[in-house]
Write a protein that holds these residues in place. Sequence first.
Motif, PDB file in Angstrom:
ATOM      1  N   GLU A 149       0.842  -1.196   0.000  1.00  0.00           N
ATOM      2  CA  GLU A 149       0.000   0.000   0.000  1.00  0.00           C
ATOM      3  C   GLU A 149       0.877   1.247   0.000  1.00  0.00           C
ATOM      4  N   LEU A 150       0.403   2.263  -0.705  1.00  0.00           N
ATOM      5  CA  LEU A 150       1.083   3.563  -0.747  1.00  0.00           C
ATOM      6  C   LEU A 150       0.006   4.642  -0.687  1.00  0.00           C
ATOM      7  N   ARG A 151       0.105   5.481   0.316  1.00  0.00           N
ATOM      8  CA  ARG A 151      -0.879   6.557   0.535  1.00  0.00           C
ATOM      9  C   ARG A 151      -2.306   6.012   0.591  1.00  0.00           C
ATOM     10  N   GLY A 152      -2.477   4.834   1.215  1.00  0.00           N
ATOM     11  CA  GLY A 152      -3.789   4.249   1.400  1.00  0.00           C
ATOM     12  C   GLY A 152      -4.333   3.505   0.201  1.00  0.00           C
ATOM     13  N   LYS A 153      -3.571   3.389  -0.881  1.00  0.00           N
ATOM     14  CA  LYS A 153      -4.022   2.684  -2.078  1.00  0.00           C
ATOM     15  C   LYS A 153      -3.139   1.463  -2.307  1.00  0.00           C
ATOM     16  N   ALA A 154      -3.746   0.405  -2.811  1.00  0.00           N
ATOM     17  CA  ALA A 154      -3.010  -0.825  -3.078  1.00  0.00           C
ATOM     18  C   ALA A 154      -1.973  -0.599  -4.174  1.00  0.00           C
ATOM     19  N   VAL A 155      -0.807  -1.192  -4.005  1.00  0.00           N
ATOM     20  CA  VAL A 155       0.266  -1.097  -4.998  1.00  0.00           C
ATOM     21  C   VAL A 155       0.150  -2.284  -5.946  1.00  0.00           C
ATOM     22  N   ARG A 156      -0.072  -1.996  -7.235  1.00  0.00           N
ATOM     23  CA  ARG A 156      -0.198  -3.045  -8.239  1.00  0.00           C
ATOM     24  C   ARG A 156       0.824  -2.794  -9.347  1.00  0.00           C
ATOM     25  N   PRO A 157       1.547  -3.827  -9.780  1.00  0.00           N
ATOM     26  CA  PRO A 157       2.557  -3.639 -10.831  1.00  0.00           C
ATOM     27  C   PRO A 157       1.988  -3.029 -12.101  1.00  0.00           C
ATOM     28  N   ASP A 158       0.737  -3.385 -12.445  1.00  0.00           N
ATOM     29  CA  ASP A 158       0.148  -2.886 -13.687  1.00  0.00           C
ATOM     30  C   ASP A 158      -0.106  -1.380 -13.659  1.00  0.00           C
ATOM     31  N   ASP A 159      -0.028  -0.766 -12.488  1.00  0.00           N
ATOM     32  CA  ASP A 159      -0.258   0.675 -12.395  1.00  0.00           C
ATOM     33  C   ASP A 159       0.951   1.484 -12.871  1.00  0.00           C
ATOM     34  N   TYR A 160       2.083   0.810 -13.108  1.00  0.00           N
ATOM     35  CA  TYR A 160       3.306   1.510 -13.512  1.00  0.00           C
ATOM     36  C   TYR A 160       3.627   1.214 -14.968  1.00  0.00           C
ATOM     37  N   GLU A 161       4.194   2.202 -15.654  1.00  0.00           N
ATOM     38  CA  GLU A 161       4.554   2.043 -17.064  1.00  0.00           C
ATOM     39  C   GLU A 161       5.964   1.497 -17.234  1.00  0.00           C
ATOM     40  N   GLN A 162       6.896   1.935 -16.404  1.00  0.00           N
ATOM     41  CA  GLN A 162       8.281   1.507 -16.545  1.00  0.00           C
ATOM     42  C   GLN A 162       8.471   0.073 -16.053  1.00  0.00           C
ATOM     43  N   ASP A 163       9.336  -0.675 -16.771  1.00  0.00           N
ATOM     44  CA  ASP A 163       9.605  -2.060 -16.390  1.00  0.00           C
ATOM     45  C   ASP A 163      10.216  -2.138 -14.995  1.00  0.00           C
ATOM     46  N   ARG A 164      11.139  -1.231 -14.685  1.00  0.00           N
ATOM     47  CA  ARG A 164      11.777  -1.265 -13.367  1.00  0.00           C
ATOM     48  C   ARG A 164      10.756  -1.049 -12.257  1.00  0.00           C
ATOM     49  N   ALA A 165       9.839  -0.120 -12.467  1.00  0.00           N
ATOM     50  CA  ALA A 165       8.816   0.135 -11.447  1.00  0.00           C
ATOM     51  C   ALA A 165       7.910  -1.082 -11.271  1.00  0.00           C
ATOM     52  N   ARG A 166       7.522  -1.710 -12.367  1.00  0.00           N
ATOM     53  CA  ARG A 166       6.677  -2.904 -12.263  1.00  0.00           C
ATOM     54  C   ARG A 166       7.399  -4.029 -11.530  1.00  0.00           C
ATOM     55  N   ASN A 167       8.698  -4.182 -11.830  1.00  0.00           N
ATOM     56  CA  ASN A 167       9.457  -5.236 -11.164  1.00  0.00           C
ATOM     57  C   ASN A 167       9.568  -4.974  -9.661  1.00  0.00           C
ATOM     58  N   LEU A 168       9.803  -3.722  -9.302  1.00  0.00           N
ATOM     59  CA  LEU A 168       9.909  -3.386  -7.875  1.00  0.00           C
ATOM     60  C   LEU A 168       8.579  -3.599  -7.151  1.00  0.00           C
ATOM     61  N   ALA A 169       7.497  -3.238  -7.817  1.00  0.00           N
ATOM     62  CA  ALA A 169       6.183  -3.388  -7.194  1.00  0.00           C
ATOM     63  C   ALA A 169       5.785  -4.855  -7.050  1.00  0.00           C
ATOM     64  N   ASP A 170       6.446  -5.740  -7.808  1.00  0.00           N
ATOM     65  CA  ASP A 170       6.073  -7.145  -7.805  1.00  0.00           C
ATOM     66  C   ASP A 170       7.034  -8.010  -6.995  1.00  0.00           C
ATOM     67  N   ARG A 171       8.069  -7.407  -6.403  1.00  0.00           N
ATOM     68  CA  ARG A 171       9.088  -8.187  -5.701  1.00  0.00           C
ATOM     69  C   ARG A 171       9.094  -7.858  -4.211  1.00  0.00           C
ATOM     70  N   GLU A 172       9.785  -8.680  -3.460  1.00  0.00           N
ATOM     71  CA  GLU A 172       9.975  -8.412  -2.051  1.00  0.00           C
ATOM     72  C   GLU A 172      11.230  -7.565  -1.853  1.00  0.00           C
ATOM     73  N   PHE A 173      11.153  -6.584  -0.967  1.00  0.00           N
ATOM     74  CA  PHE A 173      12.290  -5.738  -0.644  1.00  0.00           C
ATOM     75  C   PHE A 173      13.085  -6.361   0.495  1.00  0.00           C
ATOM     76  N   ASN A 174      14.378  -6.058   0.506  1.00  0.00           N
ATOM     77  CA  ASN A 174      15.209  -6.352   1.663  1.00  0.00           C
ATOM     78  C   ASN A 174      15.154  -5.136   2.582  1.00  0.00           C
ATOM     79  N   LEU A 175      14.444  -5.265   3.686  1.00  0.00           N
ATOM     80  CA  LEU A 175      14.299  -4.169   4.641  1.00  0.00           C
ATOM     81  C   LEU A 175      15.295  -4.347   5.793  1.00  0.00           C
ATOM     82  N   SER A 176      15.595  -3.267   6.461  1.00  0.00           N
ATOM     83  CA  SER A 176      16.466  -3.343   7.618  1.00  0.00           C
ATOM     84  C   SER A 176      15.925  -2.412   8.697  1.00  0.00           C
ATOM     85  N   TYR A 177      16.580  -2.413   9.849  1.00  0.00           N
ATOM     86  CA  TYR A 177      16.147  -1.537  10.947  1.00  0.00           C
ATOM     87  C   TYR A 177      17.359  -1.219  11.818  1.00  0.00           C
TER      88      TYR A 177
END
Length: 830
Positions: A545-573
């Motif tokens: 979710e981003l700003r209260g809306k679901a994040v869907r890969p199809d909402d992005y035009e760029q290939d990199r953005a779609r790939n990021l929206a469809d993958r798991e991130f490595n998070l840290s703390y």
Amino acid sequence: MFHLRLALTMLSRDLRAGELTMLGVALLIAVASLTSVGFFADRVQGQLSRDATQLMGGDLLVSGDAPLPPEFEAEARRLGLRVANTTNFSSMVSTDDMAQLSAVKSVEAGYPLRGSLRIAQTMGEAGVEAGRIPEPGEAFVEERLLSALQRKVGETLQLGNSSFRIGGLITFESDRGTNFFSFIPRIMINAADLQATGLVQEGSRIRYRLTVAGERAPIAAFAAWLKPQIKAGQQLESIDNARPEIRGNLDRIQRFLQLAAMLSVVLAGVAIGLSARRYLQRHLNGCAAMRCFGATRSQLLGLFLGEFALFGLLMAAVGCALGYALQEGIAALAGGFFKTSLPAPGLLPVLHGLIVGVVLMVGFVAPQLLHMTRVPPVHVLRRDWGGLQGSVVGAWVAGALALLGLFLWVAGDIKLGAWSALGFAVACGVFALVARLVLGALASLRHRGTASWGLRYGLAAMHRRLGASMVQTVALGLGLMAMLLLGIVTGDLMSGWQKGLRDDAPNHFVLNLQSDQKTAFQQFFRERNLPAVELLPMVRGRLVELRGKAVRPDDYEQDRARNLADREFNLSYGSAMQEGNRIVAGRWHGEAKAPEFSMEEGVGKTLGVKLGDEVVFEIGGQRVKGRVTSIRKLDWDSMRVNFFFSAAPGLLEDKPTSWITSFRLPPGHSADLNALVAAFPNISVIDVGAVLAQVKDLSGKLIAVVQFVFGFALLAGAVVLFAALRATHDERMHEISVLRTLGARNRQLRSAMLWEFIVLGGLSALLASVGALATGYVLATRVFDIIYTPDWLALLGYLLAAVIAVVACGWLGVRSLLQRTVVDSLRATA
């Protein structure tokens, strides 16, 4: 037939006289560059279409970064489809003496459903159809892994907690693909052995794949059932989108090659326009004489169009043949990219080559012919016909429209083609404007008595032919800019990238270290007097979710953005910011326990995440919400561990965590690395130096392909250089004849022409340098993300060499004019 024979006669005469040499060479280069790329792309497309099912290992493939629901396999079996499960991940394979990062693949009975698996028993053999998968406790490996570990078939090696006997060498694997895991040596094991290795841990980056095969109807039914079930992190592949990593890479390469070929077409079009202009000027007299003998305008137009149609088809056909031969060179340069031989190309690129030839002829030559056939018969007696000047704008506008059409057609994307055409138009406009201003400013020097006679007359001649001088400057600037981009700026970009890699940068990464192993891991480094390592927590989560809306890969035009929206991130703390990170907006959260994230600026631009936005990550089935309170700039070239998102303390500590670190292993400590893998068999140690070497090898092949195609642009730039200088050859000859009649000496004329060429070459080289530097800066900052530091000494040398080249080529073209007698010169211009 009479008009055809006459057109052939005219064509033969003009070829012998050299009237069509520049035009023919330019057209040949344009067609050869595009068709060579077209033939290569056609072969690649044929390979993908022919072997689509083999590239997947089946008819349909669903993959995910977590175990797939069992309902997927159950539904496939209910429909009577054959199924095969595989997993892919990277891990260390070791012996008592050494270790090697490998791509691990576990397979089950029935693999592969489509295609084949070939194995051999000794190195160098072609291999035979395996007909089976590895038995439990057995492994098939690639020859590269066997060589790296210095083992033979029949001996053993260690993978995680398990020992495997080498049962054969993999020589062919149809569903290998060309992603990262295809660059490193492969080991294949039985799926029944996977759990015993202990490599399936929290944080392990494993790709689970279910492949199905069967008749078309049940495959379609299964796909229709499956599509609504696909969730984030899962991907469905079919014959239509077989192996997207292959198609994505090859599509980008093809697009890059097409645009590179377009540069040569643009330059060739400029050369054709200049050559056609000169042809018009030299044939006005003959055309007027034919009008005197009763030839109508339509007859003249038919004759000249027939001549150029025959000539254009001839050059286009030769260019297609040359392109067909050259595509073999492109395929050879990219040889390491393909695992199988490419099929023969089709004939469609031939049609494309002929179309390019016709478009360039129609765009640049036909408008000139239309104006030439309007010459009145009185031009035989009076040479001041003004219709010639009126044709300039229309001819170049027609040529520009022809090039715009080619841009849109070759790019295959209206947006990309429009932006490319706009960039070319801006360059031409800026070059023309600067040339007009500079030539106008320099023209004032011709009135100063302190300047030499040669300089004053050279400037006066350029100002008198202001339109032609501007065209020459723009044409030379474009040609020289292409040469500069090839020769210097590309080297500067590579040099800038290499400078970003520090000598003391880490050369190894460790993944999948578990929490209960941290103390022993750090103790290992202390006992061997190795530099201390910083262990960083890593949690895998997906942005949902981003700003209260679901994040869907199809909402992005760029290939990199779609790939990021469809993958798991490595998070840290953590409370401390990592070395090499710099806050560019907001504030670092520090030790404050709050639902806050710090974000890397690049991923924010790609996904549209801004400072203050609320983001939600899904981690292990639970959702974690937080606000972006800072944006960081990362030093990616440092080779240290970096994260896109880092959370404030208390937000992710209770989530499944593995640990990651990077360290530099000094030369001569390979035994320590082997001992590390033996002590912690579940970790993955990535030798960054080896990975970069493998990527560099592939990149080198692709760079060689691009440079091969850019060689056409280099040739086209040379043709533009010569054509631009020849464009005013006849006018100079007439001026020299008049001046010599009035008593000018050769020494004075030589000085005037040399000064003219020096000014023309210097201005063109300066414009080319600015244009190339601007292009290099854009590539460095927008594409390569490096600090661009031009080699000013090399650039200065290029400027000097460019001026010398222009002066030399120009002088070689007019030197013979000074050796003619005044009578011969006047007769030649009569």
